[in-house]
Enzyme design. Structure first.
Site, PDB file in Angstrom:
ATOM      1  N   ARG A   1      -7.143  11.540  -5.720  1.00  0.00           N
ATOM      2  CA  ARG A   1      -8.273  10.692  -5.329  1.00  0.00           C
ATOM      3  C   ARG A   1      -9.567  11.495  -5.204  1.00  0.00           C
ATOM      4  O   ARG A   1     -10.643  11.014  -5.544  1.00  0.00           O
ATOM      5  CB  ARG A   1      -7.919  10.007  -4.007  1.00  0.00           C
TER       6      ARG A   1
ATOM      7  N   ARG B   1       0.818  -1.219   0.000  1.00  0.00           N
ATOM      8  CA  ARG B   1       0.000   0.000   0.000  1.00  0.00           C
ATOM      9  C   ARG B   1       0.853   1.271   0.000  1.00  0.00           C
ATOM     10  O   ARG B   1       0.492   2.272   0.634  1.00  0.00           O
ATOM     11  CB  ARG B   1      -0.930   0.056   1.221  1.00  0.00           C
TER      12      ARG B   1
ATOM     13  N   TYR C   1     -14.468 -12.004   0.768  1.00  0.00           N
ATOM     14  CA  TYR C   1     -15.199 -10.770   0.442  1.00  0.00           C
ATOM     15  C   TYR C   1     -16.433 -11.073  -0.394  1.00  0.00           C
ATOM     16  O   TYR C   1     -17.488 -10.470  -0.225  1.00  0.00           O
ATOM     17  CB  TYR C   1     -14.287  -9.774  -0.287  1.00  0.00           C
TER      18      TYR C   1
ATOM     19  N   ASP D   1      -6.820  -3.069  -7.188  1.00  0.00           N
ATOM     20  CA  ASP D   1      -7.319  -3.680  -5.958  1.00  0.00           C
ATOM     21  C   ASP D   1      -7.599  -5.153  -6.218  1.00  0.00           C
ATOM     22  O   ASP D   1      -7.830  -5.561  -7.358  1.00  0.00           O
ATOM     23  CB  ASP D   1      -8.593  -2.985  -5.474  1.00  0.00           C
TER      24      ASP D   1
ATOM     25  N   ARG E   1      -3.694   6.774   0.895  1.00  0.00           N
ATOM     26  CA  ARG E   1      -4.198   8.011   1.507  1.00  0.00           C
ATOM     27  C   ARG E   1      -3.250   8.704   2.466  1.00  0.00           C
ATOM     28  O   ARG E   1      -3.485   9.846   2.844  1.00  0.00           O
ATOM     29  CB  ARG E   1      -5.531   7.716   2.217  1.00  0.00           C
TER      30      ARG E   1
END
Ligand code: CP3
Length: 344
Positions: A39, A26, A152, A76, A30
């Site tokens: 973003r 990552r 998921y 992702d 952010r």
């Protein structure tokens, strides 16, 4: 530069280097103001991932800022369920939300037909990155491992312990395995195409492998991973694959022996002496600085980096974290870590 001469690839081919290659899971995200700036203009997270100009730009941001040895393409793991036709959304402040797959009919409604077309922008991102990346940097492609992606898909959101998927796998392994098989097949094709478009190393993220009991781990983590690696290596025998079987504790030894990974990415709950004595003779180690120590900073951060270097940099090694960088991470702490490794 030839791929085989790049630091990350040399480490994965078993070479012990004076200064290890470093990249962080990552690394685009952010915690970086330049990421947040881009973003905030994107319609939603998936659209952002599927827009090549934006995905290329944010992939390169951490390379410019920190001179990492490798760039991981920005995307992702949940693009696979999206491409299979499951409804996938990323909700602000909530994370991923999927229309859950709970039975055989739901599995049958998925289709692997158009997957590669659906993901063509990912391949475009890789092709552009290979042109734009500095010559000595390695380009990493990735996918989620079937078990983690299935969690998921079945749960429909993050923040669970995979209860539904685990119960399904016990009660009706046959139907559950049809979901895993679909993911093995799709992920193998997806990764082969990533290499065709410029990926030089791959990583398989199995974030939730640590939830499984021994036999279940063998069946739903080790076996699907082995099949994917075998399938990719049939077409591209020389591309090293890193496995991240997070939280799998002692079972990671079996994972390393049976899957064919060239590197194992470790979290921080494994004894370093055991890693050094038992795992490192077999496989290149990647890891394993606590991602919260990276937030905390201070002297402890440097001590933590040095401890890892002292234990693991005597064999084939790639510096990384225990898990991805979190948004609260001060960017200057990342710079300190890189400096600390390179001046060690
Ligand atoms: O490492 C990188 O820099 C490459 C990009 C990357 C992302 N996700 C971008 C992302 C990679 C390799 C992933 C993998 C991923 N995605 C995993 C496996 C690794 C891990 O961290 O456990 C998993 C489980 C996911 C699924 C996922 N994606 C979740 C649960 C979330 C929400 C949680 C969160 O951090 O917000 C995401 C969103 C996501 N993927 C973000 C990023 C940068 C943040 C979303 C945003 O910017 O709005």
């Amino acid at each position: 530069m030839k791929t085989s001469k790049k630091l990350l690839v040399r480490a994965l081919n078993g070479e012990t280097l004076k200064t290890p290659p470093v990249w962080l899971m990552r690394q685009a995200g952010r915690y970086l103001p330049e990421y947040r700036a881009i973003r905030k203009n994107a319609r939603n997270f998936l659209h952002f991932c599927y827009t090549p100009d934006l995905a290329v730009e944010v992939t390169l941001q951490p390379i410019r800022r920190y001179d990492f040895d490798a760039a991981i393409m920005f995307s992702d793991i949940l693009v696979i369920p999206d491409a299979l036709g499951q409804q996938v959304q990323f909700k602000e402040g909530e994370g991923p939300v999927l229309e859950p797959v709970r039975n055989v009919e739901h599995i049958k409604a998925l289709s692997s037909q158009g997957v590669l077309d659906h993901l063509s922008s990912v391949f475009e991102v890789l092709s552009s990155l290979r042109k734009e990346l500095p010559d000595d940097k390695t380009l990493i492609g990735f996918a989620g491992a079937p078990w983690t992606v299935a969690i998921y898909m079945v749960e429909g959101r993050g923040g669970t312990q995979g209860e539904r998927a685990r119960i399904w796998a016990y009660q009706d392994p046959q139907s559950f395995s049809s979901l895993i098989d679909l993911l093995v097949e799709t992920t193998t094709e997806y990764l082969i195409n990533q290499i065709d478009h410029g990926a030089e190393v791959l990583q398989l993220f199995d974030t939730w492998s640590g939830l499984l009991a021994e036999e279940q781990f063998e069946r739903w983590v080790i076996d699907p991973t082995r099949r994917i690696i075998e399938g990719v290596h049939k077409v591209h025998p020389d591309v090293p694959i890193i496995g991240f079987a997070k939280g799998s504790g002692l079972l990671v030894e079996d994972y390393v022996r049976k899957t064919g990974v060239a590197g194992i990415s470790l979290d921080c709950n494994v004894p370093l002496s055991w890693v050094k004595d038992v795992l490192q003779p077999r496989v290149t180690i990647q890891g394993n600085l606590d991602n919260q120590l990276l937030v905390a900073g201070g002297d402890q951060l440097e001590i933590g980096v040095q401890k890892i270097m002292a234990n693991l940099n005597t064999g084939p090694f790639i510096f990384n974290l225990s898990h991805g960088i979190v948004p609260q991470t001060p960017p200057e702490h990342v710079a300190r870590v890189v400096e600390c490794i390179r001046s060690y």
